[in-house]
Design a protein around this motif. Structure first.
Motif, PDB file in Angstrom:
ATOM      1  N   TYR A 136       1.083  -1.505  -0.084  1.00 33.34           N
ATOM      2  CA  TYR A 136       0.146   0.115  -0.183  1.00 33.34           C
ATOM      3  C   TYR A 136       1.041   1.321  -0.076  1.00 33.34           C
ATOM      4  O   TYR A 136       0.683   2.421  -0.562  1.00 33.34           O
ATOM      5  N   GLY A 137       1.897   1.363   0.843  1.00 30.30           N
ATOM      6  CA  GLY A 137       3.451   2.602   0.806  1.00 30.30           C
ATOM      7  C   GLY A 137       2.528   3.398   1.369  1.00 30.30           C
ATOM      8  O   GLY A 137       3.038   4.722   0.960  1.00 30.30           O
ATOM      9  N   LEU A 138       1.351   3.919   1.702  1.00 30.75           N
ATOM     10  CA  LEU A 138       0.614   5.048   3.111  1.00 30.75           C
ATOM     11  C   LEU A 138       0.235   4.399   4.261  1.00 30.75           C
ATOM     12  O   LEU A 138       0.102   3.223   4.165  1.00 30.75           O
ATOM     13  N   GLU A 139       0.326   4.971   5.512  1.00 41.41           N
ATOM     14  CA  GLU A 139       0.098   4.615   6.529  1.00 41.41           C
ATOM     15  C   GLU A 139      -1.374   4.049   6.616  1.00 41.41           C
ATOM     16  O   GLU A 139      -2.870   4.816   6.260  1.00 41.41           O
ATOM     17  N   SER A 140      -1.550   3.596   7.726  1.00 40.88           N
ATOM     18  CA  SER A 140      -3.618   2.941   7.975  1.00 40.88           C
ATOM     19  C   SER A 140      -3.793   3.975   8.477  1.00 40.88           C
ATOM     20  O   SER A 140      -3.888   4.910   8.852  1.00 40.88           O
ATOM     21  N   THR A 141      -5.627   3.782   8.195  1.00 43.44           N
ATOM     22  CA  THR A 141      -6.430   4.847   8.240  1.00 43.44           C
ATOM     23  C   THR A 141      -6.468   4.845   9.918  1.00 43.44           C
ATOM     24  O   THR A 141      -6.878   3.684  10.209  1.00 43.44           O
ATOM     25  N   VAL A 142      -6.236   5.769  10.806  1.00 43.61           N
ATOM     26  CA  VAL A 142      -6.788   5.848  12.149  1.00 43.61           C
ATOM     27  C   VAL A 142      -8.418   6.587  13.113  1.00 43.61           C
ATOM     28  O   VAL A 142      -8.456   7.298  12.294  1.00 43.61           O
ATOM     29  N   VAL A 143      -8.508   5.946  13.464  1.00 44.22           N
ATOM     30  CA  VAL A 143     -10.082   5.922  13.613  1.00 44.22           C
ATOM     31  C   VAL A 143     -10.893   5.427  15.036  1.00 44.22           C
ATOM     32  O   VAL A 143     -10.213   5.266  15.496  1.00 44.22           O
ATOM     33  N   ARG A 144     -11.613   6.697  15.734  1.00 50.21           N
ATOM     34  CA  ARG A 144     -11.686   7.002  16.656  1.00 50.21           C
ATOM     35  C   ARG A 144     -13.501   6.121  16.791  1.00 50.21           C
ATOM     36  O   ARG A 144     -14.377   7.793  16.309  1.00 50.21           O
ATOM     37  N   PHE A 145     -14.357   5.500  17.783  1.00 51.95           N
ATOM     38  CA  PHE A 145     -15.176   5.585  17.776  1.00 51.95           C
ATOM     39  C   PHE A 145     -15.941   6.715  19.120  1.00 51.95           C
ATOM     40  O   PHE A 145     -14.926   6.885  20.327  1.00 51.95           O
ATOM     41  N   ASP A 146     -16.490   7.576  18.468  1.00 52.86           N
ATOM     42  CA  ASP A 146     -17.435   8.596  19.536  1.00 52.86           C
ATOM     43  C   ASP A 146     -18.920   7.677  19.941  1.00 52.86           C
ATOM     44  O   ASP A 146     -19.324   7.965  19.524  1.00 52.86           O
ATOM     45  N   SER A 147     -18.587   7.519  21.506  1.00 51.26           N
ATOM     46  CA  SER A 147     -19.957   6.944  21.989  1.00 51.26           C
ATOM     47  C   SER A 147     -21.069   7.959  22.235  1.00 51.26           C
ATOM     48  O   SER A 147     -22.476   7.928  21.730  1.00 51.26           O
ATOM     49  N   ILE A 148     -20.384   8.873  22.675  1.00 51.56           N
ATOM     50  CA  ILE A 148     -21.100  10.440  22.973  1.00 51.56           C
ATOM     51  C   ILE A 148     -21.842  10.944  22.039  1.00 51.56           C
ATOM     52  O   ILE A 148     -23.503  10.850  20.827  1.00 51.56           O
ATOM     53  N   ALA A 149     -21.714  10.893  21.074  1.00 51.80           N
ATOM     54  CA  ALA A 149     -21.305  11.933  19.580  1.00 51.80           C
ATOM     55  C   ALA A 149     -21.746  11.138  18.270  1.00 51.80           C
ATOM     56  O   ALA A 149     -23.148  11.162  17.596  1.00 51.80           O
ATOM     57  N   ASN A 150     -21.515   9.734  19.090  1.00 49.48           N
ATOM     58  CA  ASN A 150     -21.948   8.260  17.748  1.00 49.48           C
ATOM     59  C   ASN A 150     -21.650   8.115  16.350  1.00 49.48           C
ATOM     60  O   ASN A 150     -21.793   8.445  15.745  1.00 49.48           O
ATOM     61  N   THR A 151     -20.291   9.128  16.513  1.00 56.20           N
ATOM     62  CA  THR A 151     -20.181   9.310  15.335  1.00 56.20           C
ATOM     63  C   THR A 151     -18.231   8.383  15.117  1.00 56.20           C
ATOM     64  O   THR A 151     -18.091   7.934  15.863  1.00 56.20           O
ATOM     65  N   LEU A 152     -18.002   8.585  13.971  1.00 57.88           N
ATOM     66  CA  LEU A 152     -16.662   7.631  13.930  1.00 57.88           C
ATOM     67  C   LEU A 152     -15.776   8.760  13.049  1.00 57.88           C
ATOM     68  O   LEU A 152     -16.177   9.296  12.084  1.00 57.88           O
ATOM     69  N   GLU A 153     -14.662   8.848  14.511  1.00 63.70           N
ATOM     70  CA  GLU A 153     -14.086   9.764  13.287  1.00 63.70           C
ATOM     71  C   GLU A 153     -12.275   9.360  12.655  1.00 63.70           C
ATOM     72  O   GLU A 153     -11.576   8.268  13.515  1.00 63.70           O
ATOM     73  N   VAL A 154     -12.361  10.199  11.646  1.00 67.22           N
ATOM     74  CA  VAL A 154     -11.317   9.350  10.576  1.00 67.22           C
ATOM     75  C   VAL A 154     -10.019  10.629  11.252  1.00 67.22           C
ATOM     76  O   VAL A 154     -10.286  11.719  11.111  1.00 67.22           O
ATOM     77  N   LEU A 155      -8.852  10.473  12.022  1.00 68.03           N
ATOM     78  CA  LEU A 155      -7.975  11.049  12.562  1.00 68.03           C
ATOM     79  C   LEU A 155      -6.679  10.944  11.954  1.00 68.03           C
ATOM     80  O   LEU A 155      -6.085  12.241  11.974  1.00 68.03           O
ATOM     81  N   ARG A 156      -6.669   9.626  11.009  1.00 65.95           N
ATOM     82  CA  ARG A 156      -5.411   9.813   9.903  1.00 65.95           C
ATOM     83  C   ARG A 156      -6.188   9.037   8.896  1.00 65.95           C
ATOM     84  O   ARG A 156      -6.608   7.846   8.638  1.00 65.95           O
TER      85      ARG A 156
END
Ligand code: TXA
Ligand code: MG
Length: 321
Positions: free
Chosen positions: A166-186
């Motif tokens: 792939y040649g580029l670093e992984s997608t970094v995500v975090r689930f915000d259970s209060i906002a009910n959103t999945l945030e893409v940090l990278r």
């Protein structure tokens, strides 16, 4: 001591040394997560500040739940779809995860990489590996074993697994259970659309998080040895002319001489695969200038998101014309 075989790499890791290992994204500088001395060595070798947390790498047989206090059910869905692969999931850590790994944060980043060699090492060790990209802090990530060798001048043992798929670093995500959103940090190969495909029907929206959310995501990162200028051109702009190039050289206090051009005229997945090796190849001296030119429209094209993210951080100057 530069290149080592699979057995030597595993033995060195068992004895709490650090070893550069191939993954499908970029090479990682690995150390076992239960060894304080190995973890400290990772930071020391990379010259990485302790405020930048590490990703924990798991084998396909290990459970992320052994290292977390909460594991959102959507992570099971995401792991089922994308692991082993280029997706990192952030969850609250338990006491078995050293504060050195998380930089004192209460959450840990976990990923199951898809490369047979790191998987084989992990299975033999039976303990996860912390591994940041195997480059000096702030510099371009390595996508071939020879990049790691050059970066650390042969001081770090490297297991050669060929060029990274792939040649580029992984997608970094975090689930915000209060906002009910999945945030893409990278952003990475697992795109917002891919993530929406899994969580969209559950009423969870996927958002690109502000960069400050992820520690270690400083303004400058991934920097090649030669300064890089990123140029976005409007649809009706003429090609970059010599006077504009001289003005960029002046702004960066560089001598006025020939420039290198990054080839971005290929489909984005091809560009992503060779982006870091091209940046290394074009980095001749600190006084050479690398030009990366893109149409401004690319900023709105999701296929270019991960590339533009890396180019913006890798560049010393961004020009809109
Ligand atoms: O593809 C990859 O992810 C590669 C390969 C080797 O697996 N690894 C990698 O690691 O890119 P590194 O250390 O260069 O980048 C990891 C980034 C950190 O800079 C940090 O921003 C984020 O992941 N991260 C790690 N732990 C985190 C946490 N607990 N909370 C928020 N962000 C975290
Ligand atoms: Mg890195």
């Amino acid at each position: 001591m530069a290149f080592v075989d699979l057995k030597t790499a595993t033995d060195l890791l068992k004895s709490e040394q650090v070893v550069a290992l191939p993954t499908e994204t970029v090479y990682g500088l690995a150390g076992r997560i239960d060894s304080e001395s190995a973890l400290k060595k990772i930071f020391e070798v990379k010259k990485r500040p302790f405020f930048d947390p590490l990703i924990v790498h798991l084998s396909t047989e290990m459970s992320a739940k052994n290292w977390t206090t909460q594991w959102p059910s959507i992570y099971d869905l995401l792991a089922k779809k994308f692991w082993p692969g280029p997706l990192t999931l952030i969850a609250p850590k338990n006491n078995s995860v050293s504060d050195l790994i998380t930089s004192g944060l209460t959450e840990v980043a976990l990923r199951c990489p898809n490369h047979p060699l790191i998987q084989s090492v992990l299975k033999d060790l039976g303990i996860p590996l912390a591994a940041p990209s195997a480059n000096l802090f702030g510099k371009t990530s390595p996508t071939e074993a020879k990049h790691v060798e050059a970066e650390f001048e042969g001081r770090v043992p490297v297991l050669d697994g060929g060029p990274c798929a792939y040649g580029l670093e992984s997608t970094v995500v975090r689930f915000d259970s209060i906002a009910n959103t999945l945030e893409v940090l990278r952003p990475g190969w697992v795109s917002i659309k891919d993530l929406e495909g899994v969580v969209g029907t559950l009423g969870i929206s996927v958002l690109r998080a502000e960069s400050k959310v992820s520690p270690g995501h400083l303004k400058h990162h991934y920097q090649p040895n030669s300064p890089l200028a990123l140029i976005f051109s409007q649809v009706d702009s003429s090609p970059l002319d010599p006077i504009e190039i001289e003005s960029i050289q002046e702004k960066l206090s560089l001598p006025k001489r020939a420039t290198q051009r990054l080839n971005l005229n290929s489909p984005p997945e091809q560009v992503a695969r060779r982006l870091y090796s091209d940046l290394r190849r074009l980095s001749l001296t600190k006084e050479d200038l690398i030009l990366a030119e893109l149409p401004l429209d690319a900023k709105n094209d999701p296929d270019w998101t991960m590339i533009i993210d890396r180019l913006e951080k890798a560049s010393s100057l961004v020009v809109l014309r």
